[in-house]
Design a protein around this motif. Structure first.
Motif, PDB file in Angstrom:
ATOM      1  N   GLY A  98       0.798  -1.226   0.000  1.00  0.00           N
ATOM      2  CA  GLY A  98       0.000   0.000   0.000  1.00  0.00           C
ATOM      3  C   GLY A  98       0.829   1.274   0.000  1.00  0.00           C
ATOM      4  O   GLY A  98       0.626   2.164   0.805  1.00  0.00           O
ATOM      5  N   ASN A 151       1.669   4.776  -1.395  1.00  0.00           N
ATOM      6  CA  ASN A 151       1.030   5.847  -2.162  1.00  0.00           C
ATOM      7  C   ASN A 151       1.879   7.108  -2.103  1.00  0.00           C
ATOM      8  O   ASN A 151       2.512   7.379  -1.081  1.00  0.00           O
ATOM      9  CB  ASN A 151      -0.358   6.154  -1.594  1.00  0.00           C
ATOM     10  CG  ASN A 151      -1.374   5.169  -2.133  1.00  0.00           C
ATOM     11  OD1 ASN A 151      -1.780   5.243  -3.292  1.00  0.00           O
ATOM     12  ND2 ASN A 151      -1.755   4.210  -1.292  1.00  0.00           N
ATOM     13  N   ASN A 168      -1.003   2.850  -4.753  1.00  0.00           N
ATOM     14  CA  ASN A 168      -1.242   1.586  -4.080  1.00  0.00           C
ATOM     15  C   ASN A 168      -0.282   0.487  -4.529  1.00  0.00           C
ATOM     16  O   ASN A 168      -0.697  -0.558  -5.009  1.00  0.00           O
ATOM     17  CB  ASN A 168      -2.700   1.168  -4.354  1.00  0.00           C
ATOM     18  CG  ASN A 168      -3.195   0.307  -3.217  1.00  0.00           C
ATOM     19  OD1 ASN A 168      -2.637   0.376  -2.104  1.00  0.00           O
ATOM     20  ND2 ASN A 168      -4.191  -0.498  -3.483  1.00  0.00           N
TER      21      ASN A 168
END
Lengths: 633, 648
Positions: free
Chosen positions: B404, B406, B417
C-alpha cells in the motif's frame, strides 16, 4: 593526503594572483570605458571642483567673521577690504548663499559623475560578455564555473558600486585635499609647508600599509569562491550525501571552507583598522607641530589668531579627509581588481576564426565584423542547402597542449545526404570527432569543411563561412541533452518568426506530445510549458525528443547524433527512431552509436579505435569485424 | 590641571597602545585572529549552548535579525561601553583645543602647547577605541554569519522531501552567497554605527550646552530637516536596492546558464541570442541603477552640506547670545563640536537606513527558507559509511516488502497503491515508460519523497519504526545523473574529503570492477585526479561508473540503481552486469531501473510499471509468455534492439 591538499591549494591559487602594481591595461580599460563621455566628464570635474571650493570657502568666511569680532585685539588681523564693515547678518547671508551655490554644484557633479560611471561600467560589461562568448572551449574546461561567476557577479557588482556614488565621493575628497592646501595657504602661507609635510607623511603611512591591505583584500575575494562552489554542489547532490550518511562530512567540509573565508575577512578588517590608527596618530602629531609653529608665528606677529584657527581647523579636517581619501582609494583599488579581472577577459584571445559582432567596442586585438557582413551572414548559401558534404582531412586534435592526442590523423569524407554510423569502444574518439566537427577545439593539423565551406578560409574567399553560421548549419542530438530555463518554445527556436503551428507540428512529428501525455489537439499548450534549469523536469528521453524537434526546425543540412537512442524509453525511442528515419532522411547524418542496432541501416559505418579510423565500410562488413573483436575481448 | 589631565590620558592610552600593537603584531601569525574568531567558534560549535543558538537562529526564530543583534548581548554591551569611552575622548578634543586658543593671548604662552598634547592623546585614543570596537563588531558579525551559514547548509541537506524543489539551485546558493553576508555585515556595521552616530548626536547638544551655553533652536531645526530628508531618500534608496538585487539575480541566472552551457550554446549557434538575453537583463539593471545613484548622490550631497548649515546656525546663535564678548576660541570650539558630532553621523545616517532595509529583506528571505519543513534525522549513527552497516547486515541479507505505497505530490497522485515483495539477495529489474514512476518508487523506499505506506518491512523490521538514518543505511544508491563533487577521484568514491591514500587499493579495485580504468579515461593522476566542479570534465557514462564504484565502496545490503546504464556502451554494460550486478554484488539485494532489455533475462524478478502502478511482476521468461502488457512493451523494444542479449 598531503599531495591531495597540495593539489587542491594549487588549484585554488590558480586564480589570477596580482602582486605589485596594476598593469597599465587597467588604466586603459577605465579610460576607454569613459571615453564616449569624456567632454561631459571634463565639465563635471570643473563643476565639482567649484562646488567644493564654495563649500570649503565657508571656513575662510568664518575666519574673517572671527577676525571682525576682535577688532581691538593685537592678535587679530584686519579683514580684507571686501568684508570690512560687514554686519553679522551680512556674514550669515554671504555664507548661506555660498553654501547654497556650493550645494547645487556639488549635487550636479555627484549625480552626473555617478550616472556616467554607471553607463561606463555597463558598457565595459557588455563588451566583456561579447568576448567571453567566443573564448576557446578549452578555457571553460579548465576554469571553475564559480570563478567566472565571481567575475560577472561580485566583481562586476563591486565595479558598479564604486563607479556609481563612491566615485563622486572619492573625487570630492580629492578636490577637498587640493582645496584644503590652497585655502590654508590663503589663510596664511606659513602653513603651506606643514600641509605638504602632512600629505607626505600620510602618503608614507599609506605606502607602508598599501601592500598588505591590497594583499588581504585580494586574498579575501579569492577565499570567498570555494565555499560558494561547495554549497552549490551540495544543494544538487544532497540526496546522495544523505543516503550514504555523509552529512557530517559535508558539513565539516563546508565549515572548513567557510572558516578560511571568515578568518581572511577578519584579517582584512584588522589591516584596515591598523592603518586608520596609524593615520590618525600621524595627523595628530602634525596638529601639535602646527600649534607650536602657530605659537611661534603668533609671537612674531606673523599671523592672526583667526588664521591660526583656520589653519588648525584645516589640519584637523585634513585628518578626516586624508583618511577617507585613502579609504576610498583602497575601495577604488578593489573595484580596480574587478576591472583588471574583467579586462583580462576583454583582451584574452578568442577561439580560432571567431569574430565579434559589429556592436563591439573597445580597441582589442580581436576581429570585428562589419555591419554589412553581420547582416548578410544568415543568407549564406550553406543554410539553404538540403544536405551537404562533410569533409575531414588529416585531423589531429588534443584537448590541451599538454594532453595526449585524442584524434590522430583522421580523414573522412561524408557525402551529401549520406547516413554514416560511427562505432568504437569508449575513449576511441567518437564523441571527440563530433566536437571537432563543431570546431569546439582547435586542430593541431588538418581541416574540416562542410559543403565546401570552411571557417578558416580567408574572409574574402568564396569558401569562407563565419563560425556561428557554420555551427548553425550543423544540428546535434546530444548524449546528455540539456535544456535552458524558460518555456518549451524558447527551447525550440531562437527566432520569433517561426509560427506556433510549425513548432507544434514538429513536436507532434517527434511524438513529444505522446510522451508528455498531451492530446494532439492540445499540443499548442505545451509550448508554454516551463522548463526548469537544465531541463530537470523532463526525462532524458523527452529532452532528446525536444532536441530532435529543435533539429527539425533548424533545417540544418547536417545532423549529428551522439548515442541518440541510449537513454530513451521504448515509446520515446520508437518515436525517435521513426522520426529520424522519416524526417531527417535526405540530410547528411553522422551517428555515434553505442548500440549496433542503430547503425544497421546506415550507408556506411566507421569503426574508430584509439583516435584512428580502423575500418570504413558497409554496416554488415564493419559490424561483423567489430563484434568479432568485441567478442574476443 | 592641564598637566594632570594629559598625564592621566597618557596613563590610560599608552598601555592600550602597547597592547594593541602587540596584538596587531602577533596577528600576522594569525594567532590573535584564530583566538578571536575561529578557535572559540569551532569550540563553541561543539558545545550544546551553541547548538541551541543555532536552533534559535533558525528553526525557532521568528526574527533572525533581532536574534542576531541580541546574540551575545554582553559583548554588545561591551561594544557600547567602548563606544561611550571613544565618544568621551572625542569630546575632550574640542575642550582642549578651545583651551589652547583661549590661552594663546594670555601670559603663559608656551604652556598652552600642553592643551595641544591633550588634543593629541584624545584624538588618538578615540581612533584606537574606535578601531577596537569596530574589530570586535566585525568578529561578532562574522560569528553570526558563520552560525547562520552553518544552519543554512544543514538545512539544505536535511530539507524535507516535500520542500525540495521549491527553490532553484541558484536561489538557494544566493541565500548563502548574498543574504547571509548581508545580515552578517549588518550586525557588524549597524551596532558600532548606531552607537557612535547615535551617541554623538545625543551628546552634541549636551556638549554645546555645557561648553558654550548657547540656544540650539536653529541647529536643531537644520538637523531635524536633514534627518527627515535622509529618511525619505534612504527609504527610496532601499527600494532601489531591493530592485537592484532582484535585477542582478535575474541577470546572473542567465549568465549562469550561459556559462554552464557554453558548449551547447555554440553547438546550437545561439551565442547571439544569449548575448541579447544578458544585455536585456543588464539594461533593466542599469536603468534601476541610474535611478539609484541619482537618488543616492543627492542624498549624500544633502548630508554633506548640512554640517556647514549647522555651523552657520551655531555661530549665529553664539553671536546672538554673547554679542560682543564672543572670543575666537568660542567660535572655533562651536565649529569643532559640530564637526565631531554631526559631520559623520549625518553622513552615515542615510546609509544606515538603506542597510537596515536591506538586511531586513535578506533576513525575511532566510526566515522563509528556514521555515520549510525539515527531515527528522538528527542522529546519523551510520556515519561510518558502509563499515558499520556491513558488519550488521552482511550475514543476513535484507529483504524488502512494501504494501500500500502511495505518493501524492503537488496535487498529483504519482504512485498508486503499490505492493511488492523483494526477497533477500534478489536481482530486481524495474522497467516501464518514462513517467511511469520507476524513479519515484526507488525514492519512496529511501523515503526521500513523502510517500505513505500501509506496511513497509525491511529485513524483517518494520521500516516505519526505523529512524531515517538507520533506514537509509540499508541502501546503496546510484542516481540517474550521478553525483560528482569537486574533489579527487578518490574522494569521490569514498564520498569524503582528504581521504587517506591507504584505501587506494580498494578504490582502484572497485573502479576496475565498475569498468573505470583511470588511465584509459585520461585521468593521469590516477585516483588523485581532481574531477573539477560538478564533474564537468566527465561524460555521462564516466559519471555513472564513478557512482557505481562509490556504491560498491559503501557495501550496503540493498542497492538502488536508477538507470545507471543509460550512458554506457553495450560492451561496458555487459561487463558491468556480469562482473558487478551478477558478480561482486551477487549477495546483495539489487533493484535496478533501466530501459535496457538485455538485462531482463538475468533478473530474479521483473517489475513492469505503468502510470504509477505495478502492472506485472515475475520472471522475465514467464512474463513474456503470459503477459500481454509485457509482450507489448518488449515488442516495442525488440523491434529496434538487437536480440543478442537473449542468447548471452
Amino acid at each position: 593526503m598531503s599531495t591531495n591538499a597540495k593539489s587542491r591549494s594549487r588549484f585554488l591559487h590558480e586564480e589570477t594572483k596580482f602582486s605589485g602594481g596594476y598593469s597599465t591595461g587597467v588604466v586603459k580599460a577605465v579610460y576607454e570605458s569613459y571615453q564616449p563621455w569624456s567632454l561631459r566628464v571634463t565639465f563635471l570635474f570643473v563643476l565639482g571642483f567649484l562646488g567644493r571650493a564654495l563649500l570649503l570657502f565657508n571656513t575662510n568666511l568664518m575666519g574673517f567673521w572671527v577676525d571682525s569680532l576682535c577688532r581691538n585685539s593685537t592678535s587679530c588681523k584686519p579683514v580684507p577690504a571686501l568684508f570690512r564693515g560687514f554686519s553679522h547678518h551680512q556674514y550669515v547671508n554671504v555664507i548661506v548663499i555660498v553654501t547654497a551655490l556650493g550645494f547645487v554644484a556639488n549635487t550636479l557633479f555627484r549625480v552626473g559623475i555617478s550616472r556616467t560611471g554607471t553607463h561606463a561600467v555597463s558598457r565595459f560589461y557588455d563588451n566583456v560578455t561579447l568576448r567571453v562568448s567566443r573564448f576557446p572551449m578549452s578555457f571553460f574546461d579548465v576554469t571553475p564555473i564559480g570563478r567566472m561567476i565571481t567575475r560577472f557577479g561580485s566583481d562586476y557588482a563591486a565595479m558598479f558600486r564604486m563607479m556609481g556614488g563612491p566615485m563622486g565621493e572619492f573625487l570630492c575628497v580629492v578636490f577637498d585635499l587640493i582645496l584644503i592646501v590652497m585655502l590654508s595657504a590663503f589663510a596664511s602661507p606659513w602653513f603651506l609647508p606643514l600641509m605638504l609635510i602632512s600629505l607626505a607623511v600620510n602618503y608614507a603611512v599609506y605606502r607602508s600599509n598599501k601592500m598588505r591591505m591590497r594583499e588581504e583584500r585580494r586574498e579575501l575575494s579569492r577565499s570567498r569562491a570555494p565555499a560558494i562552489a561547495h554549497f552549490s554542489e551540495t544543494v544538487q547532490g544532497a540526496r546522495v550525501v544523505k543516503i550514504f550518511g555523509r552529512s557530517n562530512v559535508f558539513v565539516t567540509r563546508f565549515m572548513t571552507l567557510l572558516e578560511g573565508f571568515v578568518v581572511q575577512r577578519f584579517r582584512a578588517a584588522v589591516a584596515i583598522q591598523w592603518f586608520s590608527v596609524q593615520m590618525t596618530a600621524s595627523i595628530q602629531v602634525l596638529l601639535v607641530f602646527g600649534a607650536v609653529l602657530g605659537l611661534i608665528l603668533l609671537r612674531h606677529g606673523q599671523i592672526s589668531v583667526g588664521a591660526l584657527g583656520v589653519a588648525l581647523t584645516f589640519i584637523g579636517m585634513s585628518s578626516n579627509t586624508i583618511q577617507s581619501f585613502f579609504d576610498w582609494l583602497a575601495s577604488l583599488e578593489e573595484a580596480l581588481t574587478g576591472f583588471e579581472r574583467l579586462d583580462e577577459y576583454l583582451r584574452k584571445d578568442l577561439e580560432p576564426a571567431a569574430a565579434l559582432p559589429p556592436t563591439a567596442e573597445f580597441r582589442t586585438q580581436h576581429r570585428v565584423m562589419s555591419f554589412a557582413e553581420w547582416k548578410k551572414r544568415w543568407s549564406h548559401p550553406l543554410l539553404s542547402m538540403a544536405c551537404a558534404e562533410v569533409n575531414i582531412e588529416n585531423l589531429t586534435l588534443r584537448y590541451q597542449p599538454n594532453l595526449p592526442i585524442v584524434l590522430d590523423n583522421v580523414s573522412l569524407r561524408v557525402l551529401s545526404g549520406e547516413h554514416v554510423g560511427i562505432v568504437g569502444a569508449t575513449g576511441s574518439g567518437k564523441s571527440t570527432l563530433i566536437q571537432a566537427i563543431f570546431k569546439l577545439y582547435p586542430f593541431e593539423t588538418g581541416k574540416i569543411s562542410v559543403g565546401g565551406f570552411d571557417v578558416s578560409a580567408p574572409d574574402s574567399a568564396e569558401q569562407f563561412i563565419s563560425l556561428d553560421v557554420y555551427r548553425s548549419a550543423l544540428a546535434l542530438i546530444p548524449q546528455d541533452p540539456s535544456l535552458f530555463r524558460g518555456t518549451l518554445r524558447e527551447n525550440l527556436s531562437i527566432s520569433d518568426d517561426v509560427s506556433d503551428e510549425e513548432l507544434v507540428k514538429a513536436l507532434c512529428l517527434v511524438g513529444l506530445h505522446e510522451s508528455l501525455s498531451v492530446a494532439t489537439e492540445d499540443a499548442a499548450g505545451i509550448l508554454k510549458m516551463s522548463i526548469e534549469e537544465r531541463g530537470v523536469n523532463m526525462s532524458v528521453g523527452q529532452r532528446q525528443l525536444v532536441c530532435l524537434a529543435r533539429c527539425l526546425l533548424s533545417r540544418s543540412p547536417v545532423v549529428l547524433m551522439d548515442e541518440a537512442t541510449s537513454a530513451v524509453d521504448p515509446v520515446s525511442e520508437a518515436a525517435l527512431v521513426t522520426a529520424t528515419e522519416k524526417l531527417l532522411k535526405g540530410r547528411t547524418r553522422i551517428v555515434v552509436a553505442h548500440r549496433l542496432a542503430t547503425v544497421v541501416n546506415c550507408d556506411r559505418v566507421v569503426w574508430m579505435e584509439h583516435g584512428k579510423i580502423r575500418l570504413i565500410g558497409s554496416p554488415s562488413d564493419v559490424l561483423v569485424q567489430f563484434q568479432k573483436q568485441g567478442g574476443a575481448k | 590641571m592641564t598637566v594632570t589631565t594629559s598625564l592621566l590620558l597618557q596613563r590610560f592610552t599608552v598601555p592600550i597602545l602597547v597592547e594593541v600593537r602587540r596584538v596587531l603584531k602577533s596577528n600576522l601569525g594569525s594567532s590573535f585572529i584564530s583566538k578571536l574568531v575561529s578557535q572559540s567558534n569551532s569550540q563553541s560549535s561543539l558545545e550544546s549552548s551553541s547548538q541551541s543558538k543555532l536552533e534559535s537562529f533558525t528553526r525557532l526564530s521568528k526574527n533572525i535579525l533581532l536574534d542576531a543583534l541580541l546574540y551575545r548581548f554582553s559583548v554588545r554591551l561591551f561594544i557600547l561601553f567602548l563606544a561611550i569611552v571613544a565618544t568621551a575622548c572625542g569630546l575632550l578634543v574640542p575642550v582642549f583645543q578651545r583651551g589652547f586658543l583661549d590661552h594663546i593671548s594670555a601670559e603663559y604662552h608656551w604652556r598652552s602647547v600642553w592643551w595641544m598634547v591633550g588634543v593629541f592623546f584624545a584624538g588618538v585614543g578615540q581612533q584606537m577605541l574606535n578601531s577596537i570596537f569596530r574589530l570586535i563588531g566585525n568578529a561578532e558579525g562574522l560569528r553570526v554569519q558563520r552560525i547562520i551559514s552553518q544552519a543554512l547548509y544543514e538545512k539544505t541537506i536535511h530539507l524535507a522531501p516535500e520542500a525540495r524543489g521549491k527553490n532553484t539551485v541558484g536561489e538557494t546558493v544566493n541565500y548563502y552567497a548574498q543574504d547571509v553576508p548581508t545580515v552578517g555585515s549588518f550586525v557588524e556595521e549597524f551596532l558600532p554605527a548606531v552607537f557612535t552616530a547615535g551617541l554623538s548626536m545625543l551628546c552634541a547638544p549636551i556638549a554645546v550646552a555645557l561648553l558654550l551655553k548657547i540656544p540650539m533652536h536653529g541647529v536643531l531645526l537644520v538637523t531635524a530637516t536633514s534627518v527627515a530628508l535622509s529618511i525619505w531618500f534612504g527609504n527610496r534608496q532601499a527600494r532601489f536596492f531591493v530592485l537592484n538585487k532582484m535585477n542582478a539575480q535575474k541577470r546572473m541566472g542567465v549568465v549562469n546558464e550561459w556559462l554552464q552551457n557554453m558548449r551547447l550554446i555554440r553547438i546550437l549557434g545561439w551565442t547571439c541570442r544569449f548575448e541579447e538575453k544578458i544585455e536585456v537583463n543588464r539594461r533593466v539593471e542599469t536603468q534601476n541603477r541610474l535611478a539609484m545613484v541619482t537618488n543616492g548622490s543627492t542624498m549624500n550631497s544633502i548630508a554633506q552640506v548640512t554640517p556647514f548649515l549647522i555651523n552657520v546656525a551655531g555661530v549665529w546663535a553664539l553671536v546672538q547670545e554673547k554679542g560682543a564678548s564672543v572670543t575666537p576660541g568660542d567660535v572655533f570650539s562651536v565649529l569643532w563640536v559640530f564637526g565631531v558630532f554631526f559631520m559623520r553621523p549625518l553622513r552615515i545616517f542615510p546609509f544606515l537606513i538603506a542597510n537596515w532595509h536591506d538586511a531586513r529583506t535578506s533576513a525575511m528571505r532566510l526566515q522563509n527558507f528556514f521555515a520549510l519543513p525539515q527531515e527528522d534525522d538528527s542522529e546519523e549513527s551510520y556515519e561510518g559509511g558502509g563499515l558499520v552497516a556491513s558488519e550488521k547486515y552482511d550475514a543476513e541479507s535484507v529483504s524488502c516488502s512494501v504494501r500500500g505505497l502511495n505518493l501524492n505530490m503537488n496535487g498529483k497522485h504519482l504512485l498508486k497503491n503499490i505492493s511488492v515483495e523483494i526477497p533477500a539477495k534478489a536481482f530486481v529489474v524495474i522497467v516501464g515508460e518514462v513517467g511511469s514512476g520507476k524513479t519515484l518508487l526507488l525514492q519512496s523506499l529511501m523515503r526521500t519523497v513523502p510517500a505513505t505506506f500501509d506496511d513497509y518491512v525491511l529485513g524483517g523490521i518494520s521500516a516505519q519504526t526505523l529512524s531515517l538514518s538507520i533506514l537509509r543505511a540499508h541502501f546503496g544508491y546510484v542516481s540517474q545523473e550521478g553525483f560528482v563533487m569537486s574533489a579527487t577521484l578518490r574522494d569521490n568514491i569514498a564520498l569524503t574529503y582528504e581521504t587517506s591514500a591507504s584505501t587506494d587499493e580498494k578504490i582502484l579495485q572497485l573502479l576496475t570492477t565498475a569498468q573505470f580504468n583511470p588511465q584509459s579515461e585520461h585521468m593521469f593522476h590516477g585516483v588523485s585526479t581532481e574531477l573539477g566542479e560538478r564533474g564537468v570534465n566527465l561524460s555521462g557514462g564516466q559519471r555513472q561508473r564513478v557512482n557505481l564504484a562509490r556504491c560498491g565502496y559503501f557495501d550496503r545490503p540493498v542497492l538502488l540503481l536508477d538507470d545507471c546504464l543509460s550512458a554506457v556502451d553495450v560492451e561496458t554494460e555487459r561487463s558491468l552486469v556480469q562482473n558487478l550486478f551478477l558478480g561482486l554484488w551477487a549477495n546483495k539485494t539489487r533493484i535496478l531501473v533501466t530501459h535496457r532489455l538485455s538485462v531482463l533475462p538475468h533478473a530474479d524478478l521483473v517489475v513492469l510499471m505503468e502510470e504509477g502502478q505495478i502492472v506485472e511482476t515475475g520472471k522475465f521468461d514467464d512474463l513474456c509468455r503470459t503477459s500481454v502488457r509485457m509482450k507489448a512493451f518488449v515488442d516495442a523494444h525488440v523491434r529496434k534492439d538487437n536480440v543478442r542479449a537473449k542468447d548471452g
